[in-house]
Design an enzyme around this catalytic site. Structure first.
Site, PDB file in Angstrom:
ATOM      1  N   TRP A   1       2.424   2.906  -2.417  1.00 12.04           N
ATOM      2  CA  TRP A   1       2.675   3.857  -3.292  1.00 12.04           C
ATOM      3  C   TRP A   1       1.117   4.680  -3.260  1.00 12.04           C
ATOM      4  O   TRP A   1       0.901   5.601  -3.742  1.00 12.04           O
ATOM      5  CB  TRP A   1       2.330   3.039  -4.797  1.00 12.04           C
ATOM      6  CG  TRP A   1       3.870   2.976  -5.284  1.00 12.04           C
ATOM      7  CD1 TRP A   1       4.854   3.035  -4.496  1.00 12.04           C
ATOM      8  CD2 TRP A   1       4.255   2.913  -6.813  1.00 12.04           C
ATOM      9  NE1 TRP A   1       6.098   2.796  -5.280  1.00 12.04           N
ATOM     10  CE2 TRP A   1       5.596   2.774  -6.647  1.00 12.04           C
ATOM     11  CE3 TRP A   1       3.659   2.679  -8.011  1.00 12.04           C
ATOM     12  CZ2 TRP A   1       6.452   2.623  -7.728  1.00 12.04           C
ATOM     13  CZ3 TRP A   1       4.511   2.623  -8.907  1.00 12.04           C
ATOM     14  CH2 TRP A   1       5.920   2.414  -8.836  1.00 12.04           C
TER      15      TRP A   1
ATOM     16  N   GLY B   1       0.753  -1.308   0.030  1.00 13.63           N
ATOM     17  CA  GLY B   1      -0.119  -0.033   0.051  1.00 13.63           C
ATOM     18  C   GLY B   1       0.805   1.281   0.009  1.00 13.63           C
ATOM     19  O   GLY B   1       0.107   2.467   0.185  1.00 13.63           O
TER      20      GLY B   1
ATOM     21  N   LYS C   1       6.869  -0.725 -13.507  1.00 17.97           N
ATOM     22  CA  LYS C   1       8.191  -1.268 -13.171  1.00 17.97           C
ATOM     23  C   LYS C   1       8.502  -2.178 -14.147  1.00 17.97           C
ATOM     24  O   LYS C   1       7.833  -2.914 -14.771  1.00 17.97           O
ATOM     25  CB  LYS C   1       8.012  -2.231 -11.700  1.00 17.97           C
ATOM     26  CG  LYS C   1       9.216  -2.821 -11.511  1.00 17.97           C
ATOM     27  CD  LYS C   1       9.269  -3.572 -10.113  1.00 17.97           C
ATOM     28  CE  LYS C   1       9.174  -3.079  -9.006  1.00 17.97           C
ATOM     29  NZ  LYS C   1       9.473  -4.132  -7.777  1.00 17.97           N
TER      30      LYS C   1
ATOM     31  N   ASP D   1      -7.012 -10.544  -8.459  1.00 15.27           N
ATOM     32  CA  ASP D   1      -5.819 -10.448  -9.373  1.00 15.27           C
ATOM     33  C   ASP D   1      -6.193  -9.787 -10.388  1.00 15.27           C
ATOM     34  O   ASP D   1      -7.331  -9.711 -11.229  1.00 15.27           O
ATOM     35  CB  ASP D   1      -5.894 -12.054  -9.765  1.00 15.27           C
ATOM     36  CG  ASP D   1      -4.496 -12.366 -10.624  1.00 15.27           C
ATOM     37  OD1 ASP D   1      -3.999 -11.258 -11.179  1.00 15.27           O
ATOM     38  OD2 ASP D   1      -4.022 -13.546 -10.836  1.00 15.27           O
TER      39      ASP D   1
ATOM     40  N   ASP E   1       3.492  -1.386  -9.882  1.00 11.20           N
ATOM     41  CA  ASP E   1       4.763  -1.818  -9.346  1.00 11.20           C
ATOM     42  C   ASP E   1       4.712  -3.301  -9.213  1.00 11.20           C
ATOM     43  O   ASP E   1       5.163  -3.998  -8.446  1.00 11.20           O
ATOM     44  CB  ASP E   1       4.811  -1.354  -7.776  1.00 11.20           C
ATOM     45  CG  ASP E   1       6.455  -1.399  -7.691  1.00 11.20           C
ATOM     46  OD1 ASP E   1       7.212  -1.371  -8.438  1.00 11.20           O
ATOM     47  OD2 ASP E   1       6.361  -1.304  -6.198  1.00 11.20           O
TER      48      ASP E   1
ATOM     49  N   ASP F   1      -4.604  -5.835  -5.663  1.00  6.84           N
ATOM     50  CA  ASP F   1      -3.618  -6.611  -5.479  1.00  6.84           C
ATOM     51  C   ASP F   1      -4.251  -7.909  -5.271  1.00  6.84           C
ATOM     52  O   ASP F   1      -5.371  -8.151  -4.293  1.00  6.84           O
ATOM     53  CB  ASP F   1      -2.609  -6.284  -4.430  1.00  6.84           C
ATOM     54  CG  ASP F   1      -1.383  -7.122  -4.633  1.00  6.84           C
ATOM     55  OD1 ASP F   1      -0.531  -6.319  -5.093  1.00  6.84           O
ATOM     56  OD2 ASP F   1      -1.059  -8.325  -4.504  1.00  6.84           O
TER      57      ASP F   1
END
Length: 242
Positions: free
Chosen positions: A90, A88, A191, A127, A151, A111
């Site tokens: 970000w 959490g 990322k 997901d 990320d 997530d």
């Protein structure tokens, strides 16, 4: 928000961390050398210490803070979606910058791991690769986002090229989502792992955004192969996309 990108150079402070360090030393013979090195590095990481001081759930928060301090793509009043949001950090950074409320959150995270509730942030425990996830995100946010963050990274195998390809796949899925939902002028940050396969994705991003950058913030460990792809000023959907 207070500047916190230059944490103290010392190790993790406080009596609690000292006691934990002593326990780690005592158990050194019962854990793998690689695990011991990770624990010692973690305990002496100034970003880990600063995250406790500033109330962030992870040191990764400073990666986003540092990137935003340089490129200033997060601004008050924006709507933000965070992919792979656990634990959490970000979401916390985004919420503090853009502003939000519990009644109408401006930041939505997702997530498959459980994330403890965050004030003024909506969190979906599912997901992102599930077929229903994109629609659920937009429904929860209530509008198209100004910024899509990711990320996400696949669990590492220890084989560099395999890890690179698996994480680039997640980056590509995130980029595809961003291209389909961003408002014109919006931004995308994700990322990636260095390894060559990101070049195709970079080419796609350059077609749809005015500016695209490789970014490695100071909070990203120097030995890590991670980098971030930052795409600014979405040009809007093309006729082919529509």
């Amino acid at each position: 928000m207070k500047k916190t990108t230059k944490p103290p150079t010392g190790g993790y402070g406080g009596s609690g961390s000292h006691e934990l360090y002593q326990r780690v030393k005592k158990k050194a013979g019962t854990i793998k050398a690689s695990s011991r090195r990770w624990l010692e590095r973690h305990l002496n990481d100034p970003y880990v210490h600063q995250s406790k001081v500033d109330g962030y759930r992870s040191r990764a928060a400073y990666k986003l803070i540092e990137i935003n301090e340089r490129y200033k793509f997060l601004k008050k009043g924006q709507k933000v979606i965070d992919l792979g949001a656990a634990p959490g950090g970000w979401c916390q950074v985004a919420e503090r910058i853009v502003g939000s409320s519990n009644e109408k959150p401006s930041v939505v995270g997702i997530d498959y791991l459980h994330v403890d509730p965050l004030p003024r942030v909506a969190m979906l425990e599912m997901d992102f690769l599930h077929a229903d996830a994109p629609q659920k995100l937009i429904e929860t946010l209530g509008t198209k986002p100004d910024v899509v963050l990711s990320d996400m990274a696949a669990p590492t195998t220890g084989h560099r090229q395999t890890d690179h390809l698996r994480t680039i796949y997640l980056c590509e899925v995130a980029a595809d989502f961003a291209l389909s939902v961003l408002k014109p002028g919006g931004h995308f940050l994700a990322k990636a792992f260095q390894g060559g396969a990101e070049n195709t994705l970079l080419a796609i991003l350059k077609q749809h955004f005015k500016k695209v950058y490789h970014v490695k913030p100071p909070a990203s460990r120097s030995e890590s192969v991670e980098l971030y792809l930052l795409a600014l000023e979405f040009k809007g959907k093309t006729k082919i996309q529509e």
